[in-house]
Design an enzyme around this catalytic site. Structure first.
Site, PDB file in Angstrom:
ATOM      1  N   ASP A  54       0.843  -1.207   0.000  1.00 27.13           N
ATOM      2  CA  ASP A  54       0.000   0.000   0.000  1.00 27.13           C
ATOM      3  C   ASP A  54       0.871   1.247   0.000  1.00 27.13           C
ATOM      4  OD1 ASP A  54      -2.101  -1.654   0.563  1.00 27.13           O
ATOM      5  OD2 ASP A  54      -1.966  -1.315   2.732  1.00 27.13           O
TER       6      ASP A  54
HETATM    7  N1  URA Z   1      -0.813  -5.672   4.377  1.00 23.71           N
HETATM    8  C1  URA Z   1      -1.273  -4.412   4.325  1.00 23.71           C
HETATM    9  O1  URA Z   1      -2.229  -4.061   5.002  1.00 23.71           O
HETATM   10  N2  URA Z   1      -0.644  -3.553   3.514  1.00 23.71           N
HETATM   11  C2  URA Z   1       0.424  -3.870   2.771  1.00 23.71           C
HETATM   12  O2  URA Z   1       0.955  -3.033   2.060  1.00 23.71           O
HETATM   13  C3  URA Z   1       0.890  -5.194   2.853  1.00 23.71           C
HETATM   14  C4  URA Z   1       0.254  -6.074   3.663  1.00 23.71           C
END
Ligand code: URA
Length: 268
Positions: free
Chosen positions: A104
């Protein structure tokens, strides 16, 4: 085999529509010959595919680890022009590389890049279940019962029940807790949603390990080539698991309907 436009979009080169336009414009070649038909069958594991003369598949393999800073998007092109994980990759790479899985925007840490579709597929295939480790800061103190729930599996907001995870508390104070969490799946925003499922908002998230590769001391923003030992370990995962995962998928027939269940999520 899929049409070449679909293969290009799977490699992350462009969206399906943009890829079809690239093909129609004569900018794509397959094993040395220009193609104009976006549906021309192509095999991203075996064929050599070039866009504007630059290899995107079938070139000498490249494996990189990047320490993604928070704030970069895991996409090749952002329509709003926001910074992406492709920024600051070495400009002279011999081939297109794609990020393995996705982090993310606000998540930092280890993001692998490769042009090896077999390795990329294996690492993101939930049937293969390569472990990924995160350091997670959540609001508040996490009770032993909630740690146990995270280990056993929690129900996410869409009814999906997570597979067993490894969890340990690294440090805690009144306002927050740092935990180390290892999961073998990759549902969209999974760690943040696991936190919410037990009533603890994730305020910082950093990935420290993907299978055999560790983030280590790589400074934020930096890129390093993987060591030959790491590459060997990744290739071993790709070699053993890809045919097995394909065979298992064929055997298990059509996927079960969506709903509360464990284990088989689409990698994000
Ligand atoms: N889990 C999440 O919530 N975000 C990420 O970027 C990777 C794993």
């Amino acid at each position: 085999m899929h049409g070449i436009a679909r293969v290009l979009s799977k490699l992350g080169v462009a969206s399906r529509t943009e890829a079809a336009d690239l093909v129609a414009a004569g900018r794509v070649s397959l094993n040395g010959r220009a193609v104009r038909d976006p549906e021309q069958p192509a095999d991203r594991w075996r064929d050599r595919i070039e866009v504007d003369g630059r290899p995107v598949a079938g070139a000498a393999p490249v494996y990189l680890a990047r320490h993604k800073p928070a704030g970069l998007l895991t996409t090749a092109h952002d329509p709003e022009g926001r910074p992406t994980v492709y920024g600051l990759l070495p400009p002279d790479l011999p081939s297109w590389v794609f990020p393995v899985g996705r982090l993310d925007g606000p998540t930092s840490g280890l993001l692998l890049f490769t042009n090896d579709a077999r390795v990329g597929d294996a690492l993101t295939n939930p049937d293969v279940g390569v472990p990924k480790t995160y350091e997670v800061k959540v609001k508040g103190q996490v009770s032993p019962a909630k740690l146990e729930a995270l280990r056993d599996g929690v129900e996410l907001d869409d009814g999906y029940v997570t597979s067993p995870a490894q969890v340990r508390v690294m440090s805690t104070n009144e306002g927050s807790t740092w935990m180390e969490l290892t999961i073998r799946e990759g549902k969209n925003r999974q760690v943040r949603r696991m936190g919410l499922a037990v009533g603890h908002e994730v305020v910082k998230l950093r990935r420290t390990r993907v299978g055999p590769v560790e983030l280590g001391e790589l400074p934020s923003g930096q890129v390093r080539p993987l060591t030959s030992a790491e590459v060997r370990a990744l290739r071993a995962i790709g070699k053993v698991s890809a045919p097995r995962a394909k065979r298992d998928a064929r055997r298990s027939g059509p996927r079960p309907p969506r709903g509360p269940r464990r284990g088989h999520g689409r990698p994000h």
